[in-house]
Design a protein around this motif. Sequence first.
Motif, PDB file in Angstrom:
ATOM      1  N   ILE A 243       0.836  -1.202   0.000  1.00 45.18           N
ATOM      2  CA  ILE A 243       0.000   0.000   0.000  1.00 45.18           C
ATOM      3  C   ILE A 243       0.871   1.252   0.000  1.00 45.18           C
ATOM      4  CG2 ILE A 243      -1.808   1.275   1.197  1.00 45.18           C
ATOM      5  CD1 ILE A 243      -2.731  -1.412   0.101  1.00 45.18           C
ATOM      6  N   TRP A 244       1.861   1.290   0.877  1.00 43.56           N
ATOM      7  CA  TRP A 244       2.712   2.468   0.975  1.00 43.56           C
ATOM      8  C   TRP A 244       3.586   2.639  -0.260  1.00 43.56           C
ATOM      9  CZ3 TRP A 244       1.415   6.209   3.819  1.00 43.56           C
ATOM     10  CH2 TRP A 244       0.798   6.002   5.052  1.00 43.56           C
ATOM     11  N   LEU A 245       3.956   1.532  -0.905  1.00 44.20           N
ATOM     12  CA  LEU A 245       4.720   1.641  -2.145  1.00 44.20           C
ATOM     13  C   LEU A 245       3.889   2.334  -3.215  1.00 44.20           C
ATOM     14  CD1 LEU A 245       7.237   0.996  -3.807  1.00 44.20           C
ATOM     15  CD2 LEU A 245       6.223  -1.250  -4.324  1.00 44.20           C
ATOM     16  N   ALA A 246       2.619   1.941  -3.329  1.00 42.83           N
ATOM     17  CA  ALA A 246       1.740   2.579  -4.313  1.00 42.83           C
ATOM     18  C   ALA A 246       1.508   4.039  -3.987  1.00 42.83           C
ATOM     19  CB  ALA A 246       0.405   1.832  -4.375  1.00 42.83           C
ATOM     20  N   VAL A 247       1.261   4.342  -2.714  1.00 46.83           N
ATOM     21  CA  VAL A 247       1.058   5.730  -2.299  1.00 46.83           C
ATOM     22  C   VAL A 247       2.311   6.557  -2.595  1.00 46.83           C
ATOM     23  CG1 VAL A 247       0.693   7.246  -0.307  1.00 46.83           C
ATOM     24  CG2 VAL A 247      -0.675   5.170  -0.561  1.00 46.83           C
ATOM     25  N   GLY A 248       3.471   5.967  -2.359  1.00 45.10           N
ATOM     26  CA  GLY A 248       4.718   6.672  -2.653  1.00 45.10           C
ATOM     27  C   GLY A 248       4.876   6.979  -4.134  1.00 45.10           C
ATOM     28  N   TRP A 249       4.528   6.013  -4.997  1.00 41.69           N
ATOM     29  CA  TRP A 249       4.603   6.243  -6.437  1.00 41.69           C
ATOM     30  C   TRP A 249       3.661   7.370  -6.844  1.00 41.69           C
ATOM     31  CZ3 TRP A 249       7.906   5.498 -10.042  1.00 41.69           C
ATOM     32  CH2 TRP A 249       8.756   4.386 -10.057  1.00 41.69           C
ATOM     33  N   VAL A 250       2.425   7.324  -6.359  1.00 37.79           N
ATOM     34  CA  VAL A 250       1.449   8.355  -6.732  1.00 37.79           C
ATOM     35  C   VAL A 250       1.898   9.723  -6.238  1.00 37.79           C
ATOM     36  CG1 VAL A 250      -0.930   9.146  -6.416  1.00 37.79           C
ATOM     37  CG2 VAL A 250      -0.477   6.730  -6.821  1.00 37.79           C
ATOM     38  N   ALA A 251       2.350   9.787  -4.987  1.00 35.02           N
ATOM     39  CA  ALA A 251       2.815  11.066  -4.434  1.00 35.02           C
ATOM     40  C   ALA A 251       4.009  11.590  -5.218  1.00 35.02           C
ATOM     41  CB  ALA A 251       3.171  10.894  -2.956  1.00 35.02           C
ATOM     42  N   GLY A 252       4.925  10.709  -5.591  1.00 39.06           N
ATOM     43  CA  GLY A 252       6.089  11.126  -6.357  1.00 39.06           C
ATOM     44  C   GLY A 252       5.722  11.659  -7.731  1.00 39.06           C
ATOM     45  N   LEU A 253       4.798  10.969  -8.397  1.00 41.70           N
ATOM     46  CA  LEU A 253       4.356  11.423  -9.715  1.00 41.70           C
ATOM     47  C   LEU A 253       3.676  12.789  -9.624  1.00 41.70           C
ATOM     48  CD1 LEU A 253       2.969   8.067 -11.189  1.00 41.70           C
ATOM     49  CD2 LEU A 253       5.048   9.275 -11.889  1.00 41.70           C
ATOM     50  N   LEU A 254       2.843  12.973  -8.591  1.00 40.29           N
ATOM     51  CA  LEU A 254       2.179  14.263  -8.416  1.00 40.29           C
ATOM     52  C   LEU A 254       3.191  15.363  -8.092  1.00 40.29           C
ATOM     53  CD1 LEU A 254      -0.977  13.205  -6.367  1.00 40.29           C
ATOM     54  CD2 LEU A 254      -0.965  14.167  -8.676  1.00 40.29           C
ATOM     55  N   ALA A 255       4.161  15.039  -7.246  1.00 45.29           N
ATOM     56  CA  ALA A 255       5.170  16.039  -6.869  1.00 45.29           C
ATOM     57  C   ALA A 255       6.001  16.475  -8.072  1.00 45.29           C
ATOM     58  CB  ALA A 255       6.076  15.468  -5.778  1.00 45.29           C
ATOM     59  N   ALA A 256       6.162  15.583  -9.033  1.00 44.60           N
ATOM     60  CA  ALA A 256       6.928  15.932 -10.228  1.00 44.60           C
ATOM     61  C   ALA A 256       6.050  16.585 -11.290  1.00 44.60           C
ATOM     62  CB  ALA A 256       7.593  14.683 -10.802  1.00 44.60           C
ATOM     63  N   ALA A 257       4.827  16.059 -11.481  1.00 44.76           N
ATOM     64  CA  ALA A 257       3.992  16.505 -12.594  1.00 44.76           C
ATOM     65  C   ALA A 257       3.350  17.871 -12.353  1.00 44.76           C
ATOM     66  CB  ALA A 257       2.910  15.467 -12.882  1.00 44.76           C
ATOM     67  N   ILE A 258       2.883  18.134 -11.125  1.00 48.16           N
ATOM     68  CA  ILE A 258       2.162  19.384 -10.880  1.00 48.16           C
ATOM     69  C   ILE A 258       3.051  20.609 -11.081  1.00 48.16           C
ATOM     70  CG2 ILE A 258       0.967  20.757  -9.128  1.00 48.16           C
ATOM     71  CD1 ILE A 258      -0.265  18.199  -8.060  1.00 48.16           C
ATOM     72  N   PRO A 259       4.224  20.694 -10.431  1.00 48.64           N
ATOM     73  CA  PRO A 259       5.074  21.875 -10.685  1.00 48.64           C
ATOM     74  C   PRO A 259       5.498  21.990 -12.141  1.00 48.64           C
ATOM     75  CG  PRO A 259       5.822  20.676  -8.744  1.00 48.64           C
ATOM     76  CD  PRO A 259       4.832  19.797  -9.432  1.00 48.64           C
ATOM     77  N   ALA A 260       5.816  20.843 -12.778  1.00 51.71           N
ATOM     78  CA  ALA A 260       6.232  20.893 -14.181  1.00 51.71           C
ATOM     79  C   ALA A 260       5.097  21.392 -15.069  1.00 51.71           C
ATOM     80  CB  ALA A 260       6.692  19.508 -14.637  1.00 51.71           C
ATOM     81  N   ALA A 261       3.861  20.947 -14.796  1.00 53.63           N
ATOM     82  CA  ALA A 261       2.723  21.393 -15.595  1.00 53.63           C
ATOM     83  C   ALA A 261       2.449  22.883 -15.386  1.00 53.63           C
ATOM     84  CB  ALA A 261       1.481  20.572 -15.243  1.00 53.63           C
ATOM     85  N   VAL A 262       2.564  23.353 -14.144  1.00 56.69           N
ATOM     86  CA  VAL A 262       2.340  24.781 -13.855  1.00 56.69           C
ATOM     87  C   VAL A 262       3.380  25.634 -14.581  1.00 56.69           C
ATOM     88  CG1 VAL A 262       2.365  26.531 -12.046  1.00 56.69           C
ATOM     89  CG2 VAL A 262       1.184  24.360 -11.667  1.00 56.69           C
ATOM     90  N   ILE A 263       4.645  25.220 -14.542  1.00 54.75           N
ATOM     91  CA  ILE A 263       5.696  25.965 -15.237  1.00 54.75           C
ATOM     92  C   ILE A 263       5.456  25.969 -16.742  1.00 54.75           C
ATOM     93  CG2 ILE A 263       8.153  25.954 -15.803  1.00 54.75           C
ATOM     94  CD1 ILE A 263       8.661  24.842 -12.979  1.00 54.75           C
ATOM     95  N   ALA A 264       5.081  24.797 -17.287  1.00 55.04           N
ATOM     96  CA  ALA A 264       4.819  24.721 -18.725  1.00 55.04           C
ATOM     97  C   ALA A 264       3.618  25.566 -19.111  1.00 55.04           C
ATOM     98  CB  ALA A 264       4.582  23.255 -19.132  1.00 55.04           C
ATOM     99  N   PHE A 265       2.614  25.624 -18.230  1.00 55.59           N
ATOM    100  CA  PHE A 265       1.429  26.432 -18.505  1.00 55.59           C
ATOM    101  C   PHE A 265       1.778  27.916 -18.536  1.00 55.59           C
ATOM    102  CE2 PHE A 265      -2.290  28.823 -17.015  1.00 55.59           C
ATOM    103  CZ  PHE A 265      -3.220  28.461 -17.982  1.00 55.59           C
ATOM    104  N   ARG A 266       2.590  28.345 -17.588  1.00 53.26           N
ATOM    105  CA  ARG A 266       2.980  29.766 -17.552  1.00 53.26           C
ATOM    106  C   ARG A 266       3.784  30.143 -18.795  1.00 53.26           C
ATOM    107  NH1 ARG A 266       4.777  30.233 -11.151  1.00 53.26           N
ATOM    108  NH2 ARG A 266       2.652  30.238 -10.285  1.00 53.26           N
ATOM    109  N   ARG A 267       4.662  29.245 -19.216  1.00 54.47           N
ATOM    110  CA  ARG A 267       5.443  29.520 -20.409  1.00 54.47           C
ATOM    111  C   ARG A 267       4.569  29.542 -21.653  1.00 54.47           C
ATOM    112  NH1 ARG A 267      10.790  25.648 -19.322  1.00 54.47           N
ATOM    113  NH2 ARG A 267      11.708  26.975 -17.702  1.00 54.47           N
ATOM    114  N   ALA A 268       3.615  28.618 -21.722  1.00 55.84           N
ATOM    115  CA  ALA A 268       2.721  28.582 -22.873  1.00 55.84           C
ATOM    116  C   ALA A 268       1.832  29.822 -22.911  1.00 55.84           C
ATOM    117  CB  ALA A 268       1.867  27.317 -22.832  1.00 55.84           C
ATOM    118  N   ALA A 269       1.369  30.263 -21.730  1.00 57.06           N
ATOM    119  CA  ALA A 269       0.490  31.442 -21.667  1.00 57.06           C
ATOM    120  C   ALA A 269       1.248  32.714 -21.980  1.00 57.06           C
ATOM    121  CB  ALA A 269      -0.138  31.549 -20.283  1.00 57.06           C
ATOM    122  N   ALA A 270       2.554  32.720 -21.687  1.00 59.00           N
ATOM    123  CA  ALA A 270       3.339  33.925 -21.923  1.00 59.00           C
ATOM    124  C   ALA A 270       3.851  34.042 -23.351  1.00 59.00           C
ATOM    125  CB  ALA A 270       4.534  33.963 -20.963  1.00 59.00           C
ATOM    126  N   SER A 271       3.833  32.941 -24.094  1.00 56.75           N
ATOM    127  CA  SER A 271       4.383  32.943 -25.447  1.00 56.75           C
ATOM    128  C   SER A 271       3.367  33.459 -26.466  1.00 56.75           C
ATOM    129  CB  SER A 271       4.824  31.525 -25.827  1.00 56.75           C
ATOM    130  OG  SER A 271       3.718  30.640 -25.823  1.00 56.75           O
TER     131      SER A 271
END
Length: 271
Positions: A243-271
Amino acid sequence: MTSAVRPVEVTRSGGGPRRLIIDIGAVTGRNLRRLVRVPTLIAFATVQPIMFVLLFTYTFGGAIHPPGVTTYIDYVLPGIWVLSLAFGCSQTGVAVADDLATGMIDRFRALPAARSAPLAGRAVADAVRNLFVLALMTGVASLIGFRFHAGLPAALAAIGLALSVGVAFSWIFALLGLLVRDPESAGIGGLLAVIPLIFTSSTFAPVATFPGWLQAFAKINPMTAVVDALRALTLGGLTSEVIWLAVGWVAGLLAAAIPAAVIAFRRAAAS
């Protein structure tokens, strides 16, 4: 001499969390209304998950007999949850890329709304859709023999974990749509990423039945961790490690994807 005219970006002062929630709710409503009004999207969200449940159960069920499981539907449904959520959330990348291509992102910039509302609203709308899809698949599976064997708390935990996986998929595919900026490429790219991971995991058969070289990959495949955790919550025999292994994978993916998506969104909106 004339100067280039740049779009005016309106920002809202104050408001805080309450204003952010209102903005996210408005974008969520927009995405849900679009889902209801487009017949193909409704079909994708309803017909395909039902087909997955029936087809995989009756085509693989006669040949695959996992140890310790009486009916194949009890074994395979957690994997079909993940498969269906991944396929459904691949449309998030298509929608985000389409918003970029059609200028919808520029319209969001001109509104006095929170910068994060378009992406967060999309993720919330996906979560609502995913809850419906999970309920639909579970209802159909129950008609052909599926049962929760670990009690109500574990069943609710399984649904919660599946929803969190769907949220992670939403942000990953949103990031993909922002990077490729082309709806067709986003759709194809999303499926190309999902299919190998799904079919090289424990989704449909025990990893022990794989060739040795594939077992090594399957054991570190995040899909295997997630599906095994969901299966433990639905079948019983819970182990905190999986259970904790799965939770760790999901948390890790979210921790990586959310900031990256926000940065990409700001760059796309500014271009």
